[in-house]
Write a protein that holds these residues in place. Sequence first.
Motif, mmCIF file in Angstrom:
data_model
loop_
_atom_site.group_PDB
_atom_site.id
_atom_site.type_symbol
_atom_site.label_atom_id
_atom_site.label_comp_id
_atom_site.label_asym_id
_atom_site.label_seq_id
_atom_site.Cartn_x
_atom_site.Cartn_y
_atom_site.Cartn_z
ATOM 1 N N UNK A 53 0.841 -1.205 0.000
ATOM 2 C CA UNK A 53 0.000 0.000 0.000
ATOM 3 C C UNK A 53 0.875 1.254 0.000
ATOM 4 N N UNK A 54 1.883 1.275 0.865
ATOM 5 C CA UNK A 54 2.776 2.433 0.973
ATOM 6 C C UNK A 54 3.551 2.644 -0.336
ATOM 7 N N UNK A 55 4.114 1.561 -0.871
ATOM 8 C CA UNK A 55 4.851 1.671 -2.127
ATOM 9 C C UNK A 55 3.910 2.033 -3.271
ATOM 10 N N UNK A 59 4.052 5.053 -6.099
ATOM 11 C CA UNK A 59 3.970 4.795 -7.544
ATOM 12 C C UNK A 59 2.887 5.660 -8.171
ATOM 13 N N UNK A 60 1.706 5.661 -7.577
ATOM 14 C CA UNK A 60 0.576 6.405 -8.155
ATOM 15 C C UNK A 60 0.852 7.900 -8.235
ATOM 16 N N UNK A 61 1.657 8.428 -7.353
ATOM 17 C CA UNK A 61 2.013 9.858 -7.396
ATOM 18 C C UNK A 61 2.832 10.206 -8.633
ATOM 19 N N UNK A 111 -3.192 -3.334 -4.955
ATOM 20 C CA UNK A 111 -4.413 -3.453 -5.754
ATOM 21 C C UNK A 111 -4.689 -2.143 -6.488
ATOM 22 N N UNK A 112 -4.433 -1.018 -5.822
ATOM 23 C CA UNK A 112 -4.695 0.290 -6.434
ATOM 24 C C UNK A 112 -3.831 0.521 -7.674
ATOM 25 N N UNK A 113 -2.569 0.104 -7.618
ATOM 26 C CA UNK A 113 -1.692 0.257 -8.782
ATOM 27 C C UNK A 113 -2.142 -0.695 -9.887
ATOM 28 N N UNK A 114 -2.435 -1.924 -9.524
ATOM 29 C CA UNK A 114 -2.908 -2.898 -10.505
ATOM 30 C C UNK A 114 -4.194 -2.424 -11.169
ATOM 31 N N UNK A 115 -5.096 -1.854 -10.374
ATOM 32 C CA UNK A 115 -6.358 -1.354 -10.923
ATOM 33 C C UNK A 115 -6.149 -0.171 -11.865
ATOM 34 N N UNK A 116 -5.087 0.605 -11.663
ATOM 35 C CA UNK A 116 -4.801 1.774 -12.511
ATOM 36 C C UNK A 116 -4.238 1.354 -13.869
#
Length: 155
Positions: A53-55, A59-61, A111-116
């Motif tokens: 989650x932290x990493x 990444x998303x930033x 999951x958030x990065x994968x979803x993006x």
Amino acid sequence: MNIQIICVGKLKEKYWDDAVNEYLKRLKRFAQVSIVELKESKLPEGMDQQIMKEEGESILKKIKDKDYVITLEIKGKNLSSEELAEKFKDLALEGKTDVDLVIGGSYGLSKEVSDRANFKLSFSKMTFPHQMMRVILLEQVYRSFKIINNETYHK
């Protein structure tokens, strides 16, 4: 094409750094390629989900809304070198000039990065060290551009 490789962790050995720099030099004729190295989470072992989650937030930033995002994931789609070249060619034809290639840390991607991701790519069902994966990825990007331009390299 502008390609940004976003990866968690730094290269620790000189030989990986030398290989990365060689492919970056070769790729200059075909694309603007940059590498963004993000810090690995310093949380203690056993906190896998929190580390991802932290990493993932880091990444998303680094990803812009308009970027086309390709994540490297074990459960992604396997492509041949020719199919990856076709993918890059299609992206260019579609006007997608900003492409982010994402390599997660040792625990993988959140999951958030994968979803993006617009596309999830797998090089193998095996797990590779992320330093090695960076070199493999750059080699395949270089190979893709050689294929697209009908230049000798790919056999």
